[in-house]
Design a protein around this motif. Structure first.
Motif, PDB file in Angstrom:
ATOM      1  N   PRO A   6       0.822  -1.212   0.000  1.00 12.20           N
ATOM      2  CA  PRO A   6       0.000   0.000   0.000  1.00 12.20           C
ATOM      3  C   PRO A   6       0.857   1.265   0.000  1.00 12.20           C
ATOM      4  O   PRO A   6       2.054   1.216   0.278  1.00 12.20           O
ATOM      5  CB  PRO A   6      -0.808  -0.116   1.285  1.00 12.20           C
ATOM      6  CG  PRO A   6      -0.005  -1.003   2.164  1.00 12.20           C
ATOM      7  CD  PRO A   6       0.751  -1.937   1.262  1.00 12.20           C
ATOM      8  N   TYR A  17      -9.868  13.808  -3.552  1.00 13.59           N
ATOM      9  CA  TYR A  17      -8.779  13.058  -4.178  1.00 13.59           C
ATOM     10  C   TYR A  17      -9.383  12.043  -5.141  1.00 13.59           C
ATOM     11  O   TYR A  17     -10.503  11.578  -4.950  1.00 13.59           O
ATOM     12  CB  TYR A  17      -7.954  12.332  -3.116  1.00 13.59           C
ATOM     13  CG  TYR A  17      -7.256  13.260  -2.169  1.00 13.59           C
ATOM     14  CD1 TYR A  17      -5.969  13.711  -2.429  1.00 13.59           C
ATOM     15  CD2 TYR A  17      -7.873  13.701  -1.005  1.00 13.59           C
ATOM     16  CE1 TYR A  17      -5.314  14.565  -1.556  1.00 13.59           C
ATOM     17  CE2 TYR A  17      -7.232  14.553  -0.125  1.00 13.59           C
ATOM     18  CZ  TYR A  17      -5.958  14.985  -0.416  1.00 13.59           C
ATOM     19  OH  TYR A  17      -5.323  15.838   0.456  1.00 13.59           O
ATOM     20  N   TRP A  19      -8.447   8.365  -6.695  1.00  9.67           N
ATOM     21  CA  TRP A  19      -7.580   7.197  -6.657  1.00  9.67           C
ATOM     22  C   TRP A  19      -7.625   6.483  -8.000  1.00  9.67           C
ATOM     23  O   TRP A  19      -8.697   6.261  -8.571  1.00  9.67           O
ATOM     24  CB  TRP A  19      -8.048   6.268  -5.551  1.00  9.67           C
ATOM     25  CG  TRP A  19      -7.368   4.936  -5.474  1.00  9.67           C
ATOM     26  CD1 TRP A  19      -6.110   4.695  -5.022  1.00  9.67           C
ATOM     27  CD2 TRP A  19      -7.916   3.672  -5.828  1.00  9.67           C
ATOM     28  NE1 TRP A  19      -5.837   3.337  -5.072  1.00  9.67           N
ATOM     29  CE2 TRP A  19      -6.943   2.690  -5.566  1.00  9.67           C
ATOM     30  CE3 TRP A  19      -9.146   3.266  -6.340  1.00  9.67           C
ATOM     31  CZ2 TRP A  19      -7.152   1.337  -5.800  1.00  9.67           C
ATOM     32  CZ3 TRP A  19      -9.360   1.918  -6.570  1.00  9.67           C
ATOM     33  CH2 TRP A  19      -8.370   0.975  -6.303  1.00  9.67           C
ATOM     34  N   SER A  21      -7.767   3.463 -10.311  1.00 10.89           N
ATOM     35  CA  SER A  21      -8.209   2.073 -10.184  1.00 10.89           C
ATOM     36  C   SER A  21      -7.686   1.183 -11.300  1.00 10.89           C
ATOM     37  O   SER A  21      -7.904  -0.024 -11.289  1.00 10.89           O
ATOM     38  CB  SER A  21      -9.735   2.008 -10.159  1.00 10.89           C
ATOM     39  OG  SER A  21     -10.266   2.363 -11.418  1.00 10.89           O
ATOM     40  N   PRO A  29      -0.534   6.794  -6.485  1.00  6.71           N
ATOM     41  CA  PRO A  29      -1.816   6.126  -6.553  1.00  6.71           C
ATOM     42  C   PRO A  29      -2.961   7.032  -6.993  1.00  6.71           C
ATOM     43  O   PRO A  29      -4.104   6.603  -7.025  1.00  6.71           O
ATOM     44  CB  PRO A  29      -2.024   5.643  -5.125  1.00  6.71           C
ATOM     45  CG  PRO A  29      -1.409   6.735  -4.298  1.00  6.71           C
ATOM     46  CD  PRO A  29      -0.196   7.179  -5.103  1.00  6.71           C
ATOM     47  N   LEU A  57      -3.447   3.652   0.841  1.00  3.57           N
ATOM     48  CA  LEU A  57      -4.170   3.436  -0.406  1.00  3.57           C
ATOM     49  C   LEU A  57      -3.703   2.151  -1.075  1.00  3.57           C
ATOM     50  O   LEU A  57      -2.519   1.825  -1.074  1.00  3.57           O
ATOM     51  CB  LEU A  57      -3.957   4.616  -1.353  1.00  3.57           C
ATOM     52  CG  LEU A  57      -4.462   5.959  -0.852  1.00  3.57           C
ATOM     53  CD1 LEU A  57      -4.216   7.033  -1.903  1.00  3.57           C
ATOM     54  CD2 LEU A  57      -5.938   5.906  -0.492  1.00  3.57           C
ATOM     55  N   CYS A  58      -4.640   1.437  -1.665  1.00  2.00           N
ATOM     56  CA  CYS A  58      -4.346   0.186  -2.353  1.00  2.00           C
ATOM     57  C   CYS A  58      -3.561   0.466  -3.624  1.00  2.00           C
ATOM     58  O   CYS A  58      -3.903   1.351  -4.404  1.00  2.00           O
ATOM     59  CB  CYS A  58      -5.653  -0.515  -2.705  1.00  2.00           C
ATOM     60  SG  CYS A  58      -5.429  -2.008  -3.675  1.00  2.00           S
ATOM     61  N   PRO A  67     -10.762   3.313  -1.994  1.00  2.00           N
ATOM     62  CA  PRO A  67      -9.383   3.216  -2.449  1.00  2.00           C
ATOM     63  C   PRO A  67      -8.426   2.653  -1.393  1.00  2.00           C
ATOM     64  O   PRO A  67      -7.228   2.630  -1.601  1.00  2.00           O
ATOM     65  CB  PRO A  67      -9.043   4.673  -2.748  1.00  2.00           C
ATOM     66  CG  PRO A  67      -9.765   5.428  -1.669  1.00  2.00           C
ATOM     67  CD  PRO A  67     -11.077   4.665  -1.515  1.00  2.00           C
ATOM     68  N   TYR A  68      -8.975   2.227  -0.282  1.00  2.00           N
ATOM     69  CA  TYR A  68      -8.136   1.864   0.861  1.00  2.00           C
ATOM     70  C   TYR A  68      -7.645   0.417   0.791  1.00  2.00           C
ATOM     71  O   TYR A  68      -8.365  -0.483   0.365  1.00  2.00           O
ATOM     72  CB  TYR A  68      -8.912   2.104   2.160  1.00  2.00           C
ATOM     73  CG  TYR A  68      -9.459   3.504   2.227  1.00  2.00           C
ATOM     74  CD1 TYR A  68      -8.612   4.584   2.415  1.00  2.00           C
ATOM     75  CD2 TYR A  68     -10.807   3.752   2.040  1.00  2.00           C
ATOM     76  CE1 TYR A  68      -9.096   5.880   2.439  1.00  2.00           C
ATOM     77  CE2 TYR A  68     -11.310   5.044   2.069  1.00  2.00           C
ATOM     78  CZ  TYR A  68     -10.447   6.104   2.267  1.00  2.00           C
ATOM     79  OH  TYR A  68     -10.932   7.388   2.274  1.00  2.00           O
ATOM     80  N   CYS A  69      -6.439   0.212   1.251  1.00  2.00           N
ATOM     81  CA  CYS A  69      -5.852  -1.124   1.298  1.00  2.00           C
ATOM     82  C   CYS A  69      -6.610  -1.986   2.309  1.00  2.00           C
ATOM     83  O   CYS A  69      -6.898  -1.540   3.419  1.00  2.00           O
ATOM     84  CB  CYS A  69      -4.382  -1.016   1.707  1.00  2.00           C
ATOM     85  SG  CYS A  69      -3.585  -2.614   1.919  1.00  2.00           S
TER      86      CYS A  69
END
Length: 77
Positions: A6, A17, A19, A21, A29, A57-58, A67-69
């Motif tokens: 991450p 923001y 993210w 994908s 990211p 972030l993933c 977008p989170y890990c």
């Protein structure tokens, strides 16, 4: 997949923001709009916070909580 780990990002309150994908962004990211020319089935994920904080972030793009890990990258190690 951009990375198996991450990315720690400090976010500010009220800022929107985007993210990435798809993994094509040069500003990973965060999205730079590359998905518009590289693939048609991906979109950026917009997010914001009410307070300043650090988020993870993933980067592997397999999270179930974009977008989170969520640790999904562990399946690839």
């Amino acid at each position: 997949m951009s990375s198996k780990q991450p990315y720690k990002l400090h976010i500010e309150p009220g800022v929107v923001y985007s993210w990435c994908s798809c993994g094509f962004s040069a500003t990973e990211p965060l999205c730079d709009g590359s998905h518009r020319t590289e693939t048609e089935n991906k979109r950026s994920v917009k997010f914001q916070s009410d307070n300043a904080k650090d988020v993870m972030l993933c980067m592997c793009k397999h999270t179930k909580n974009p977008p989170y890990c969520d640790g999904s990258h562990n399946q690839f190690e």
